[in-house]
Scaffold this motif. Structure first.
Motif, short mmCIF file in Angstrom:
data_model
loop_
_atom_site.label_atom_id
_atom_site.label_comp_id
_atom_site.label_asym_id
_atom_site.label_seq_id
_atom_site.Cartn_x
_atom_site.Cartn_y
_atom_site.Cartn_z
N ASN A 137 0.84 -1.19 0.00
CA ASN A 137 0.00 0.00 0.00
C ASN A 137 0.88 1.25 0.00
OD1 ASN A 137 -1.56 2.21 0.96
ND2 ASN A 137 -3.18 0.75 1.48
N ASN A 167 -2.67 5.51 -10.23
CA ASN A 167 -3.19 5.72 -8.88
C ASN A 167 -4.07 4.53 -8.53
OD1 ASN A 167 -4.42 6.42 -6.54
ND2 ASN A 167 -4.82 8.55 -7.14
N THR A 176 -5.59 3.64 -5.98
CA THR A 176 -6.80 3.80 -5.17
C THR A 176 -7.96 4.29 -6.02
OG1 THR A 176 -6.11 6.01 -4.55
CG2 THR A 176 -5.57 4.23 -3.02
N GLN A 177 -7.65 4.73 -7.24
CA GLN A 177 -8.73 5.27 -8.06
C GLN A 177 -8.94 4.56 -9.39
OE1 GLN A 177 -8.11 9.57 -7.89
NE2 GLN A 177 -8.43 9.20 -5.68
N ALA A 213 -5.23 -0.74 -9.78
CA ALA A 213 -5.48 -1.54 -8.58
C ALA A 213 -5.18 -3.01 -8.86
CB ALA A 213 -6.93 -1.37 -8.13
N THR A 238 -6.25 -2.56 -1.03
CA THR A 238 -7.25 -1.78 -1.76
C THR A 238 -8.60 -1.79 -1.06
OG1 THR A 238 -7.99 -3.70 -3.01
CG2 THR A 238 -6.20 -2.41 -3.96
N PRO A 281 -10.85 0.18 -6.25
CA PRO A 281 -11.93 1.18 -6.21
C PRO A 281 -13.27 0.57 -6.66
CG PRO A 281 -10.46 1.52 -8.08
CD PRO A 281 -9.85 0.46 -7.26
#
Ligand SMILES: Nc1ncnc2c1ncn2[C@@H]1O[C@H](COP(=O)(O)OP(=O)(O)OP(=O)(O)O)[C@@H](O)[C@H]1O
Ligand SMILES: [Mg+2]
Lengths: 355, 288
Positions: B122, B144, B146-147, B152, B232, B236
């Protein structure tokens, strides 16, 4: 095909060999003539496999060169030396069929399919593997696997040398005998140089024209089976070949005549003995000793029956001397004497024959 | 055929194991079965529901989606980890100090607790402060995790590869070490190419250990929970919500114990079934 010569060869498995014992092969120069049937004979650990691996190129010698004919192959990898080698432990490619196993060395060399097929079938017939050709190799018994291993060494024609490293160890005695005679037959037919490693003297003597005897990394003698028997160049050869082996007895030499236990022992050939050797011995095979009216007085301690003759253990002082007495011949009673055949009695200095 | 010795006393020795298995597997499993066919509103009051929850789960799109994600994830990591592990094992040294160094390095990721692996990755992958995240963005790629679902997935797969390829390496290496030298020597004499050596000597000898490696990696990755949960959290959106994460969401997030229990059982049967199919196929191939 060509003559193979090993020049000033020496090998050690250690990085920095120090003592004599660090050398798996001590300095040697050996020539293997084209088309010869050789047996490489010696006890376990004497360096037979090492020597084969150097000839085949699996090992690069620490010192010295390997020549095939007029070509120095010392640094050439095995697949370019055009040799075949059968290993001590059977190697089969498990996922292939027996047929594919035998094809493998040929296909890898891009030989046309028709030739491959013909050659493989020929060798399969010779080894009695026809029935098994379509079977998967992994399911075979130990001797089946050893035959495949052997077959892969034999399928290639036109190799410089075929080397067998104790190829018949796991095969039962009868089949062993059959296969050995087939190898011999094959040798006579195709005339390829063959080197057959074994530590079994019968196997060596029946297969080979020339026997190379090794002992602790040294080649002690190269000769025909008769040479080895009648004129062992080293006491080791005397011991190792023949059963029972040669009698080796300590002696002294005065004015060119050896003395054993204070008695002169006549020796056939003249003795070019130089002073200064540590250990002097006379060697005489049990076959060349007989009971006589006079000679060395002995006491019979044991008689064992070995079929067509008896092996007699006769004692003189602390020495036990073995001799062979043909079947039916009676043994002398008390006060026996023995006589050495001068033509077959040799003097050894530090283990090596003096002549 | 050899005659078997019969000794009923032997059962006595098996008893402790049976008791142990009963306590840590059978009894919990039965509670799950219990929940899966009933409805409860607490207070230990249960209503019989039959196979309703099973039908519901099997028809739910949400379950289908997680199952699909799960299958995809497992296939991806297997296709990467097995060949990669074999390749690394092949290139590892065969003797000398290098062997122990490599083995220790390989064993390291396996020794790290799963939640720590998740946390490490992470931070490692954070686009603003993480080494990996900064580097990828530095290369001009917008990243990114996380988005972006793609990012991811990429990060989750990378994490699993980093964590578990070693297992394949160690098993494959053990398989390779068991090949006697004579095979390589024979191959050299037979003029085999490096590919043929791999295909006909190394691969067949590694087959058994690779079967085990694949089975282990399959089961483990199919039940993966902690690492993606920490990395995650299934996002997302739901893009990295694998079966076990989904299961926990249903059971503990929504407290739908009935459907969750039914889903657990279905999940369990899928793993069992796939393992069985896989194992049977491998063994049948072996027997040929
Ligand atoms: N790979 C190796 N590394 C180190 N030492 C070795 C290696 N192979 C053989 N040796 C040593 O070299 C010596 C000769 O071995 P080699 O295998 O050539 O004997 P051999 O005559 O073939 O014996 P055997 O009849 O048992 O096959 C032995 O002392 C052995 O311990
Ligand atoms: Mg050997």
């Amino acid at each position: 095909m060509s003559e193979i010569s090993l020049r000033e060869l020496r090998h050690s498995y250690l990085e920095t060999p120090q003592t004599d014992a660090d050398w798996a092969l001590k300095k040697m120069s050996v020539d293997w003539s084209e088309g010869g049937a050789y047996a490489l004979l010696g006890p376990s650990g004497c360096g037979k496999t090492t020597l084969l691996n150097i000839i085949s190129g699996l090992l690069t010698p620490t010192e010295g060169e390997v020549w095939f004919g007029d070509r120095n192959v010392t640094d050439i990898p095995p697949d370019q030396r055009n040799i075949a080698q059968v290993f001590q432990f059977p190697v089969v490619y498990d996922t292939m069929t027996v047929y594919e196993n035998l094809c493998f060395p040929l296909r890898n060399r891009g030989i046309p399919a028709a030739d491959v097929d013909r050659k493989v079938r020929e060798i399969a017939t010779m080894l009695d593997l026809d029935e098994m050709l379509p079977r998967r190799a992994s399911g075979l018994t130990a001797d089946g696997k050893q035959k495949i291993s052997l077959g892969r060494g034999l399928v290639r024609s036109d190799v410089n040398v075929i080397m067998f490293d104790e190829p018949l160890t796991v095969i039962d005695p009868h089949l062993k005998w059959v296969l050995r005679s087939k190898l011999k037959e094959l040798h006579q037919r195709i005339g390829t140089t063959m080197i057959y490693v074994t530590h079994d003297q019968t196997e060596a003597l029946t297969f080979a024209d020339q026997v190379v005897v090794m002992h602790e990394g040294t080649v002690v003698q190269i000769g025909t089976p008769v040479d080895l028997f009648e004129r062992p160049r080293h006491t080791f050869v005397g011991h190792f070949i023949g059963s029972p082996g040669m009698n080796v007895l300590p002696c002294e030499i005065e004015n060119g005549t050896p003395f054993f236990a204070g008695r002169p022992v006549p020796v056939g050939h003249s003795i070019a003995y130089r002073d200064g050797t540590e250990r002097l011995e006379i060697g005489v095979r049990p076959e060349f000793i007989s009971f006589a009216a006079d000679g060395i007085p002995v006491e019979i301690v044991k008689v064992s029956d070995a079929g067509r003759y008896s092996i007699v253990d006769a004692r003189h002082g602390a020495h036990v001397i073995k001799l062979l007495v043909p079947e039916g011949e009676s043994l002398p009673a008390d006060g026996a004497h023995i006589h050495f055949d001068p033509g077959h009695t040799q003097v050894y200095a530090d283990g090596w024959m003096v002549n | 055929m050899a005659t078997k010795t019969q000794n009923p006393k032997a059962w006595l020795f098996v008893l402790p194991v049976v008791a142990l298995v009963a306590f840590n597997a059978l009894i919990p499993l039965m509670t799950v079965v219990n929940y899966s066919v009933q409805e409860t509103f607490g207070d230990n009051v249960f209503f019989w529901e039959g196979v309703k929850w099973f039908e519901q789960v099997l028809h739910s799109e949400r379950f289908h989606a997680s199952l699909l994600r799960q299958l995809m994830f497992t296939s991806i990591i297997l296709t990467i980890e097995v060949p990669l592990g074999v390749a690394i094992a092949l290139s590892m040294p065969k003797k000398g100090v290098g062997v122990s160094v490599c083995l220790v390095l390989m064993a390291l990721p396996l020794l790290i607790p799963w939640n720590v692996v998740g946390a490490m990755w992470n931070i490692f992958a954070l686009p603003d402060i993480g080494l990996l995240g900064r580097m990828i963005n530095g290369l001009g790629i917008d990243y990114n995790f996380t988005q972006q679902p793609g990012a991811a997935w990429f990060t989750t797969v990378m994490m699993d590869v980093w964590h578990w390829t070693s297992l394949v390496v160690l098993l494959a290496y053990a398989g390779l070490r068991s090949i006697p030298d004579a095979y390589y020597q024979a191959a050299k004499i037979d003029g085999a190419t490096p590919w043929a050596v791999f295909r006909f000597i190394q691969l067949p000898k590694m087959k058994r250990v690779l079967t085990i490696a694949i089975l282990l990696r399959f089961m483990d990755s199919f039940m993966i929970y902690t690492e993606p949960f920490v990395l995650t959290g299934g996002g997302p959106g739901n893009t990295t919500t694998f079966l076990s994460i989904d299961l926990v969401k249903i059971a503990l997030g929504q407290f739908d114990l009935g459907p969750a229990a039914a889903m657990s059982l279905i999940y369990f049967l899928i793993v069992l079934l796939l393992c069985w199919i896989f194992y049977t196929l491998m063994m049948r191939h072996e027997a040929q």
